[in-house]
Design an enzyme around this catalytic site. Structure first.
Site, PDB file in Angstrom:
ATOM      1  N   PHE A  34       0.852  -1.200   0.000  1.00 50.96           N
ATOM      2  CA  PHE A  34       0.000   0.000   0.000  1.00 50.96           C
ATOM      3  C   PHE A  34       0.876   1.235   0.000  1.00 50.96           C
ATOM      4  O   PHE A  34       1.723   1.405   0.866  1.00 50.96           O
ATOM      5  CB  PHE A  34      -0.915   0.025   1.230  1.00 50.96           C
ATOM      6  CG  PHE A  34      -1.792   1.247   1.267  1.00 50.96           C
ATOM      7  CD1 PHE A  34      -2.938   1.321   0.484  1.00 50.96           C
ATOM      8  CD2 PHE A  34      -1.460   2.340   2.051  1.00 50.96           C
ATOM      9  CE1 PHE A  34      -3.738   2.460   0.493  1.00 50.96           C
ATOM     10  CE2 PHE A  34      -2.247   3.483   2.068  1.00 50.96           C
ATOM     11  CZ  PHE A  34      -3.394   3.545   1.294  1.00 50.96           C
ATOM     12  N   ASP A  88       9.272   2.855   1.606  1.00 51.80           N
ATOM     13  CA  ASP A  88       8.091   3.625   2.005  1.00 51.80           C
ATOM     14  C   ASP A  88       7.932   3.408   3.509  1.00 51.80           C
ATOM     15  O   ASP A  88       7.424   2.380   3.942  1.00 51.80           O
ATOM     16  CB  ASP A  88       6.868   3.122   1.234  1.00 51.80           C
ATOM     17  CG  ASP A  88       5.563   3.787   1.693  1.00 51.80           C
ATOM     18  OD1 ASP A  88       5.573   4.476   2.734  1.00 51.80           O
ATOM     19  OD2 ASP A  88       4.533   3.592   1.008  1.00 51.80           O
ATOM     20  N   LYS A 123       2.538   9.954   8.257  1.00 51.78           N
ATOM     21  CA  LYS A 123       1.910   9.556   9.518  1.00 51.78           C
ATOM     22  C   LYS A 123       2.626  10.140  10.756  1.00 51.78           C
ATOM     23  O   LYS A 123       2.471  11.316  11.021  1.00 51.78           O
ATOM     24  CB  LYS A 123       1.787   8.028   9.571  1.00 51.78           C
ATOM     25  CG  LYS A 123       0.902   7.507   8.424  1.00 51.78           C
ATOM     26  CD  LYS A 123       0.275   6.168   8.677  1.00 51.78           C
ATOM     27  CE  LYS A 123      -0.877   5.934   7.717  1.00 51.78           C
ATOM     28  NZ  LYS A 123      -0.556   5.165   6.517  1.00 51.78           N
TER      29      LYS A 123
HETATM   30  C1  LIG Z   1      -0.787   5.466   5.065  1.00 44.42           C
HETATM   31  C2  LIG Z   1       0.243   5.054   4.092  1.00 44.42           C
HETATM   32  C3  LIG Z   1       0.446   5.762   2.894  1.00 44.42           C
HETATM   33  C4  LIG Z   1      -0.416   6.909   2.480  1.00 44.42           C
HETATM   34  O1  LIG Z   1      -0.294   8.019   3.328  1.00 44.42           O
HETATM   35  P1  LIG Z   1      -1.399   9.176   3.277  1.00 44.42           P
HETATM   36  O2  LIG Z   1      -0.893  10.211   4.221  1.00 44.42           O
HETATM   37  O3  LIG Z   1      -2.690   8.551   3.692  1.00 44.42           O
HETATM   38  O4  LIG Z   1      -1.454   9.640   1.869  1.00 44.42           O
HETATM   39  C5  LIG Z   1       1.478   5.354   2.072  1.00 44.42           C
HETATM   40  N1  LIG Z   1       2.258   4.320   2.392  1.00 44.42           N
HETATM   41  C6  LIG Z   1       2.090   3.617   3.532  1.00 44.42           C
HETATM   42  C7  LIG Z   1       3.011   2.482   3.833  1.00 44.42           C
HETATM   43  C8  LIG Z   1       1.060   3.944   4.410  1.00 44.42           C
HETATM   44  O5  LIG Z   1       0.867   3.236   5.522  1.00 44.42           O
END
Ligand SMILES: *Cc1c(COP(=O)(O)O)cnc(C)c1O
Length: 396
Positions: A134, A219, A248
Site C-alpha cells: 500500500f 516507504d 503519519k
Molecule cells: C498510510 C500510508 C500511505 C499513504 O499516506 P497518506 O498520508 O494517507 O497519503 C502510504 N504508504 C504507507 C506504507 C502507508 O501506511
C-alpha cells in the site's frame, strides 16, 4: 451533544463510519459526542505517535502560529530547516523535501526515481513494487500499490509498476529489465496485515539493486518515526536505501510527510517539484517538536519495552484461544486469529460499556495494533484484559 445529521450528510460518503462524532482526545483516550471514552489502539492509523494532543505539539502550534504560518515555499523558513537537519542527521539521507501526505511523498519518490532514470538509465522508468503493498490513493500510488482490484479501478492506471512477492528475491530478479529503475517497498507491509520484510530479504534486495544499478526506495510512511522501535525501520536490516518516504508519525497528527534521498539521487531541477503548503513552518515546527521527543534518550527503550509487553500478551491470548500467534515490529503488531471474527470484535470493542476500545481489522482474521508510542504499561494491560473479555462475548 446530538449529531447534526444534515451536516453529517453534507460530507461525501467515502467509507462506512460508525454513528459517532469524536470531540476530544488526550493521550491514549478519545471521547465521543455522548461523553463516552475509548481506549484508542488505532491512533489515526499509526499517526498520533505521542497520542492525542500531546503537550509538545500544542506548544509548537501555539508558538509557531504566533510567529509565522506560511511565507510561501519559494522562501526558506526556520522550522523546515530544523526538521530537515534532524532527519538527515538521524538517517543515511542527505536531503529532504516536505510534503503534506504519505501519498504525495511517494509521488515525489516515483518522480525522483523516474527523473534519475532519465538522466542516468536511458529513460528507464519501471519501479518494481510488491503484491499486497500500500502506497497511497493518488493515481500513481494506487498503481504502485498491490491491493487486489486496484489495477482496474480508475483505469487507465499509471504504467510501470510490475509486482513482485515480498520476501522472494527471485520474484524481484525475474522482473528486472532494461526499463527498470527502482524497487520500492514497505519494510513492514502495514495495510496488508503487518507483514515484515525479513532482514535477509532487505539485505539481499539491497545487494541485488546495487548489482543492477537500481534505486532502492523504502516507504516508511507507517514504519518510520520510531514506530518499529528504531527511528527508521530500514535500520533494523543494517542497509542504506537511496530514497525514503515518511508520513503519519512525522507530524504526530498534523498533515506532514517527507521525501528523503541521498545526494547522488537528488536530481530534481527547478520547477520539477513543489507545492503550495510544502514545508510550511506551522507543520514542520510540530514535526521538529515531535522528533525531539522521539529522539530523547530512553524513548526508544520504552517503545521496545511496551512492544515486548504487547507481543507477549498477544501471544498468551493466542495460545489461550487457539489462534495462530502474533507478528510485527515494535508497536506495529497484529494478532492472527483462527477465524474471521475481526469485524465482530472491532464492533463489540467499540460498543463496549462503559468505556469502549478502538481496534482495526485489516483482514477478517486479523487485528492490528498501532497504539501511541508512549502508551503506558497499564493501558496495554487494559487492552489485553478487554480483548479477552470481548473474545468471550463474541465467541460465546
Ligand atoms: C498510510 C500510508 C500511505 C499513504 O499516506 P497518506 O498520508 O494517507 O497519503 C502510504 N504508504 C504507507 C506504507 C502507508 O501506511
Amino acid at each position: 451533544m446530538s449529531i447534526d445529521r444534515a451536516g453529517l450528510n453534507a460530507l461525501m460518503e467515502i467509507t462506512s463510519r460508525p454513528e459517532l462524532v469524536f470531540v476530544r482526545g488526550q493521550g491514549s483516550w478519545l471521547e465521543d459526542h455522548t461523553g463516552k471514552r475509548y481506549l484508542d489502539f488505532i491512533q489515526g492509523w499509526a499517526v498520533n505517535c505521542l497520542g492525542h494532543n500531546p503537550q509538545a505539539m500544542i506548544d509548537a502550534l501555539d508558538r509557531q502560529s504566533r510567529l509565522l504560518i506560511n511565507p510561501s515555499p519559494a522562501f526558506y523558513n526556520q522550522p523546515s530547516i530544523d526538521l530537515a537537519r534532524r532527519i538527515v542527521e538521524s538517517s543515511c539521507f542527505d536531503r529532504v523535501f516536505f510534503a503534506n501526505s504519505g501519498a504525495e511523498a511517494n509521488e515525489g519518490a516515483i518522480k525522483l526515481a523516474r527523473k534519475w532514470g532519465q538522466l542516468h538509465r536511458k529513460g528507464a522508468y519501471k519501479i518494481i513494487t510488491f503484491d499486497h503493498s500500500f502506497h497511497g490513493r493518488t493515481l500513481a500510488t494506487m498503481s504502485a500499490s498491490g491491493k487486489a482490484g486496484w489495477d482496474t479501478k480508475f483505469a487507465p492506471q499509471v504504467d510501470g509498476f510490475p509486482k513482485a512477492d515480498l520476501n522472494d528475491l527471485d520474484s524481484v530478479r525475474a522482473l528486472i529489465d532494461d526499463r527498470t529503475v527502482a524497487v520500492m517497498l514497505e519494510p513492514v507491509q502495514g495495510e496488508a496485515g503487518v507483514i515484515p520484510a525479513t532482514r535477509e530479504f532487505l539485505q539481499s534486495l539491497r545487494a541485488l539493486t546495487r548489482e543492477h544499478g537500481l534505486l532502492l526506495i523504502v516507504d516508511e510512511v507507517q514504519t518510520g518515526m520510531a514506530r518499529t522501535g528504531r527511528m527508521y525501520a530500514y535500520q533494523h536490516a543494517g542497509i542504506e536505501p537511496d530514497i525514503m518516504t515518511l508520513g503519519k508519525g512525522i507530524g504526530g497528527g498534523v498533515p506532514l510527510a517527507a521525501l528523503c534521498a541521498r545526494e547522488p539521487v537528488c536530481c530534481f531541477e527547478h520547477g520539477d517539484q513543489g507545492g503550495t503548503y510544502n514545508g510550511n513552518p506551522l507543520m514542520t515546527a510540530v514535526g521538529a517538536a515531535i522528533f525531539d521527543v522521539l529522539a530523547a534518550p530512553g524513548f526508544l527503550d520504552e517503545v521496545n519495552a511496551r512492544a515486548q509487553q504487547l507481543s507477549a500478551g498477544l501471544t498468551a491470548l493466542s495460545d489461550k484461544w487457539g489462534m495462530r500467534g502474533e507478528r510485527g515490529l515494535g508497536l506495529l503488531r497484529a494478532l492472527i486469529m483462527d477465524r474471521d471474527d475481526g469485524p465482530a470484535l472491532v464492533q463489540a470493542a467499540r460498543e463496549r460499556a462503559p468505556e469502549g476500545l478502538l481496534l482495526n481489522a485489516p483482514r477478517g482474521n486479523l487485528l492490528r495494533f498501532m497504539p501511541a508510542l508512549n502508551v503506558t504499561a497499564g493501558e496495554i494491560d487494559t487492552l489485553l484484559a478487554w480483548l479477552d473479555e470481548l473474545l468471550v462475548q463474541v465467541r460465546r
